[in-house]
Design an enzyme around this catalytic site. Structure first.
Site: not given
Length: 244
Positions: A52, A110
């Site tokens: 994002d 992540y």
């Protein structure tokens, strides 16, 4: 026509996400522009993981089909001289015609970075959270994550997926260079999932909700019960793994 993988790393602060968007500067649009300028051809890339706006990556991939030999080492130097200073193309390599950078990935990893004491050098790459956190509770919350497979409660609405099932391979909190780090890997991630997990676990770590409440949030399958209110700039896509 040959297929190539393009490996990139980037600081996402100035980009409107990874994937190309109309009238927006994204990582994909910048890489395509650099390729177009360098090789005087039009390139349409396919991305591996859609980070994002504001999210960073130490490793992400594109693939592209082209008749141009874009894996020349000298051209790689030229590409990095052209491209945004916030992006580096680390490798370009030939793959089989069937290889797909998104669908062939077997794991994505992540990390979300938090710091609790003011530090101007971390403000664009970690979340400043100057509150007391019970590290033991955070670790217990991370274990709860590993016991679940349905992450409906941790997916933003209006997402185009067929199901919310994810196989978590690692979920743990670490301390790295005085930063608090959430490290998670899975076969796939849903829209906003890592931020939702981090934000909700911080509620546990600060004593605002219990571990039992975290279990209940999973059970409700309702994203309005999770906390997504952590900024994107603390999040890094660390690694995308493919079969050997």
């Amino acid at each position: 026509m040959a297929r190539f993988f393009i490996e990139v790393a980037y600081k996402g602060t100035k980009f409107s996400g990874f994937q190309v968007q109309h009238n927006a500067v994204t990582v994909q649009s910048e890489v395509e522009l650099a390729l177009n300028i360098c090789f005087k051809e039009t390139f349409n890339l396919t991305g591996a993981s859609r980070t994002d706006s504001g999210v960073h990556a130490r490793q992400n991939f594109f693939h592209v089909d082209t008749e141009v030999e874009i894996d020349d080492g000298h051209k790689l130097y030229n590409l990095n001289a052209i491209i945004s200073k916030d992006i580096v193309i680390t490798r370009i390599f030939r793959v089989s015609d069937e290889a797909h950078c998104r669908f062939d990935a077997i794991c994505r990893e992540y990390k979300y970075y938090i710091y609790t004491k003011k530090d101007p050098f971390l403000q664009e790459t970690a979340y400043y959270f100057p509150y007391h956190i019970d590290f033991k509770l955070l670790q217990q919350a991370a274990i709860v994550v590993t016991t679940n497979i349905d992450f409906t409660s941790f997916s933003k609405r209006n997402t185009q997926v067929n199901n919310f099932i994810c196989s978590i391979q690692k979920s743990e909190w670490l301390i790295e260079d005085s930063r608090l780090v959430y490290n998670v890997s899975a076969n796939r991630f849903l829209r906003g999932m890592v931020k939702g997990l981090v934000g909700t676990m911080l509620l546990v770590g600060t004593g605002k909700i219990s571990l039992e409440a975290l279990h209940h949030i999973f059970e409700t399958k309702d994203c309005s019960n999770a906390n997504f209110a952590v900024p994107p700039h603390g999040l890094f896509l660390e690694k995308v793994t493919y079969p050997i």
